[in-house]
Design an enzyme around this catalytic site. Structure first.
Site, PDB file in Angstrom:
ATOM      1  N   CYS A 132       0.856  -0.984   0.363  1.00 17.52           N
ATOM      2  CA  CYS A 132      -0.201  -0.031  -0.146  1.00 17.52           C
ATOM      3  C   CYS A 132       0.793   1.287  -0.113  1.00 17.52           C
ATOM      4  CB  CYS A 132      -1.036  -0.207   1.281  1.00 17.52           C
ATOM      5  SG  CYS A 132      -2.089   1.115   1.152  1.00 17.52           S
ATOM      6  N   ASP A 194      -8.313  -3.750  -7.567  1.00 21.13           N
ATOM      7  CA  ASP A 194      -7.823  -2.826  -6.513  1.00 21.13           C
ATOM      8  C   ASP A 194      -8.470  -1.590  -6.980  1.00 21.13           C
ATOM      9  OD1 ASP A 194      -6.501  -1.092  -4.961  1.00 21.13           O
ATOM     10  OD2 ASP A 194      -4.525  -2.014  -5.017  1.00 21.13           O
ATOM     11  N   HIS A 225      -7.208  -4.858  -3.088  1.00 23.92           N
ATOM     12  CA  HIS A 225      -6.361  -4.219  -2.372  1.00 23.92           C
ATOM     13  C   HIS A 225      -5.907  -5.103  -1.297  1.00 23.92           C
ATOM     14  CE1 HIS A 225      -4.014  -0.703  -1.466  1.00 23.92           C
ATOM     15  NE2 HIS A 225      -4.417  -0.655  -0.407  1.00 23.92           N
TER      16      HIS A 225
END
Length: 275
Positions: A132, A194, A225
């Site tokens: 991330c 995502d 994600h």
């Protein structure tokens, strides 16, 4: 391989409050070989700092024979404790992400690499990884010529250039400027579902890297994600896929920092094959 967990509080120059950054260190433990040397890996966390999933991820890397450093990235705003995976914690982490200066993120990365290169059990060959926000920070860490490879898991804000204070980072601009050309190897891993990095964003990142002749592998998988987070992933954790890609990451690390091949020598001669 058994591991040990420690930390160091390292002074910073760009923190106006004068707070040190806490860098957690997870290292292989071989009691009968106190002078053993291993490559190093910097692991950058998501917006929640060093949580259980991040620590477990880093510990798995260390247990394969790497000295791992994990910087607590929000030392300007609060202590090194993990931020909860809840709405308030998410809001806090996202706020810090755009309040911190990009050059301060880079200083943290430099300090983590410095720590590893000075560690008595590290051989000075360094790689990086992160998830991330940490994926973006691992990407930027590759601008440091000491970082020979980075594996970036669903890196956010690269395509939009919105990292840090002012939301105007220069990551892709530096790539276009040639700062990653012939400088380390990059691996970008994204889930096709995502919502943080849409297809257009992934295409932009890939094209920018390839146009700049960066050594890069670009992996797009059927996942969402945070699919490698084994806690509070909102049903997105994919353990089987994580295992496969973790093995791929280790191959990259073994090939780039796990072996010292000496200096690179360019050659125009075609390889000879003997039948």
């Amino acid at each position: 391989m058994l591991i040990t967990k420690t930390y160091q509080d390292v002074p910073t120059k760009l923190d106006a409050n004068g707070r040190p950054i806490r860098i957690f260190v997870i290292a292989p433990s071989l009691p009968n070989y106190p002078h053993a040397k291993f490559p190093g890996v910097v692991v950058f966390s998501e917006i929640y700092q060093v949580t259980g999933p991040v620590e477990r991820f880093a510990g798995q890397i260390a247990s394969q024979g790497y000295v791992v450093a994990i910087p607590s990235i929000y030392h300007e705003f609060e202590g090194p404790e993990a931020i909860p995976y809840d709405n308030e914690g998410t809001d806090r982490g996202n706020l810090y992400k755009i309040e911190k200066r990009v050059e301060a993120y880079d200083e943290d990365a430099t300090l983590a690499v410095d720590l590893l290169t000075a560690h008595p059990n590290c051989n000075g060959r360094i790689a990086a990884t992160g998830m991330c926000l940490g994926g973006h920070l691992a990407f930027r860490a590759t601008f440091d010529p000491r970082v020979l490879a980075s594996v970036c898991w669903f890196a956010t804000d690269v395509h939009s250039a919105t990292l840090g204070k002012g939301k105007q980072d220069d990551t892709l601009a530096r790539v276009r400027n040639g700062d990653l050309t012939n400088n380390g190897e990059l691996v970008m891993i994204f889930g096709k579902q995502d919502t943080h990095v849409p297809r257009e964003g992934r295409d932009l990142v890939r094209k920018t890297l390839e146009d700049a002749n960066v050594t890069v592998s670009f992996l797009e998988v059927q996942a969402q994600h945070a699919f490698i987070r084994d806690e509070s992933s909102k049903g997105r954790w994919d353990a089987a896929l994580t295992r496969s890609l973790f093995t791929y990451m280790l191959e990259v690390f073994e090939r780039t920092v796990g072996r010292d091949l000496g200096p690179r020598v360019e050659t125009t001669e075609a390889p000879r094959h003997v039948c």
